[in-house]
Enzyme design. Structure first.
Site, short mmCIF file in Angstrom:
data_model
loop_
_atom_site.label_atom_id
_atom_site.label_comp_id
_atom_site.label_asym_id
_atom_site.label_seq_id
_atom_site.Cartn_x
_atom_site.Cartn_y
_atom_site.Cartn_z
N GLY A 1 0.80 -1.11 -0.04
CA GLY A 1 -0.18 -0.01 -0.03
C GLY A 1 0.79 1.45 -0.01
N ILE A 2 0.13 2.48 -0.48
CA ILE A 2 0.94 3.66 -0.46
C ILE A 2 0.24 4.46 0.67
CG2 ILE A 2 1.43 5.74 -1.84
CD1 ILE A 2 0.88 4.16 -4.50
N HIS A 3 1.38 4.64 1.66
CA HIS A 3 0.84 5.50 3.07
C HIS A 3 1.08 6.79 2.70
CE1 HIS A 3 -0.28 5.41 7.14
NE2 HIS A 3 0.74 6.19 7.33
N PRO A 4 0.00 7.77 3.37
CA PRO A 4 -1.28 7.32 4.07
C PRO A 4 -2.21 7.73 3.03
CG PRO A 4 -0.37 9.66 4.53
CD PRO A 4 0.44 8.92 3.21
N GLU B 1 -4.78 2.65 0.12
CA GLU B 1 -4.15 1.59 0.81
C GLU B 1 -4.98 0.69 1.69
OE1 GLU B 1 -0.49 1.95 4.44
OE2 GLU B 1 -1.95 3.47 3.99
#
Length: 426
Positions: free
Chosen positions: A399-402, A406
């Protein structure tokens, strides 16, 4: 219009981030409408220029069939033009419909086609309907600070996942949109002061009620633009009930060299992007030595309500009907978008649902996302579903935080487990 309403919410949040904003922030409908209309006019002009650059002859005329190879076009001044072709594509789309049985509906009401061209604010507005058009219009009107009521005869967003639809209307209710559920309009009357008095019936109780509005907007569905085409002269068959044109997998009508794409065709989604792709693929089949057909399965879309709802694939109801409850696994989560944290916004309707086959590797059947930027999120995951992605593969995706997206790659709780699906830090 949707973006204008979202900006209003961001302005209200701004002081949480240290911005000093004068309150109340006032919205100028006239200025917004002028900007929107100028944008649409520039798009139209751009298309005209590009057609000319590509040596496409453009006729601003309203046409009807003379025979299966010829149409007659009539200009505004009455001048007629005959055009003949080996191939003809009908892509006339649809128009919003009025409830002709409701007294005063046509005389005093407007439709979604009209709302975008109003020079003055519609004021207190009644929106009648339960489609995505109805909810989107009511949503942005409420977001602009207007007193807005939505009258629904039955369920919202028919054909969409109903759990998601309920969350959409819950959010709209909590943010000021009034709902009249199970109600049908009986009549609209203009009062001496110019206001509109609407009478309706509550179907559950049979009781009649009235209220006064500045504007009544009908969003009860659309009708295909086929009645004036003289399709019978060309031998093109339509569904007598819907008046939509019958087509096959190649978009061909009952006359093999006449095609129909988009809203005017029977059994096609009433969405612009599939129509564009179907038209492109048709052109490639006719002139580009291609045999590729339009695939109408797993078409992604987004409902641009104040809290956006994006979906692709099957709803939970459709998955159960097709595969059986015992063969379906649903992973879900309530989450809080980063944008909602500092501003302390209520995130109780921000929700994600992934519908899968239960048998490993649990192939994805549908994804439903309710939250900010739903269209952007759904577009990315639509590719995965188109490629036959499984739940296992999504869980292997970093996932790509934030981001909100995600949260899709973190779905661990199944409905079957009965565990609390609220996202926590650990």
């Amino acid at each position: 219009m949707h973006q204008a309403a979202l900006l209003g919410g961001l302005i209200r949040d701004a002081h949480h981030y240290g911005w000093e904003v004068t309150h109340p922030a006032l919205h100028d409908w006239r200025k917004m409408a002028e900007a929107v209309q100028n944008h649409v006019k520039s798009l139209n002009w751009g298309h005209r220029v590009q057609l000319q650059e590509r040596k496409v002859s453009y006729f601003n005329i309203k046409a009807h069939f003379i025979d299966k190879h010829t149409v007659c076009g009539v200009a505004k001044g009455g001048k007629e033009t005959l055009l003949s072709a080996d191939h003809i594509v009908i892509a006339t789309g649809g128009r919003p419909k009025y409830p002709t049985h409701v007294e005063g509906a046509l005389e005093y009401g407007i439709t979604s086609d009209d709302i975008f061209w109003l020079k003055e604010s519609p004021g207190k507005t009644l929106v009648v309907g339960a489609s995505y058009v109805a909810l989107e219009c009511a949503g942005f009107l409420s977001g602009l600070g207007l007193d807005t009521t939505l009258m629904m005869r039955s369920i919202p967003l028919r054909g969409f996942d109903q759990q998601m639809s309920s969350l959409v209307t819950e959010h709209m209710t909590s943010h000021g949109t009034h709902f009249l559920r199970g109600c049908v309009p009986l009549g609209v009357k203009r009062l001496p002061d110019g206001h509109l008095q609407v009478t309706w019936e509550d179907r559950a109780s049979g009781r009649e009620d009235t209220d006064i509005f500045n504007t009544v907007l009908w969003a009860i569905g659309r009708v295909p633009e086929t009645r004036s085409l003289n399709l019978e002269k060309a031998g093109v068959k339509v569904n007598p009930e819907s008046q939509k044109i019958l087509v096959d997998a190649k978009e061909a009508t009952s006359v093999p060299h006449i095609y129909a794409i988009g809203d005017v065709a029977e059994g096609r989604p009433e969405l612009t992007p599939p129509a564009i792709m179907a038209g492109r693929l048709l052109a490639q089949r006719l002139f580009g030595q291609s045999s590729a057909l339009m695939d109408y399965d797993n078409v992604p879309t987004t409902v641009f309500t104040p809290l956006e709802y994006g979906c692709v694939g099957l709803s939970e109801e459709e998955a159960v009907a097709r595969h059986g409850q015992e063969h379906i696994e649903v992973y879900h989560a309530y989450y809080k978008p980063l944008e909602f944290t500092v501003a302390e916004r209520d995130a109780s309707q921000c929700y994600i649902k992934m519908v899968c086959l239960r048998k490993p590797p649990q192939v994805l059947l549908g994804l439903h996302f309710l939250g900010p930027n739903a269209g952007e999120v759904t577009q990315g995951f639509a590719l995965g579903i188109k490629c036959g992605a499984s739940y296992a593969q999504v869980m292997q995706t970093v996932g790509i935080h934030p981001t909100c997206a995600e949260e899709v790659a973190k779905l661990r709780i199944s409905k079957r487990s009965g565990l609390d699906p609220t996202v926590t830090g650990c």
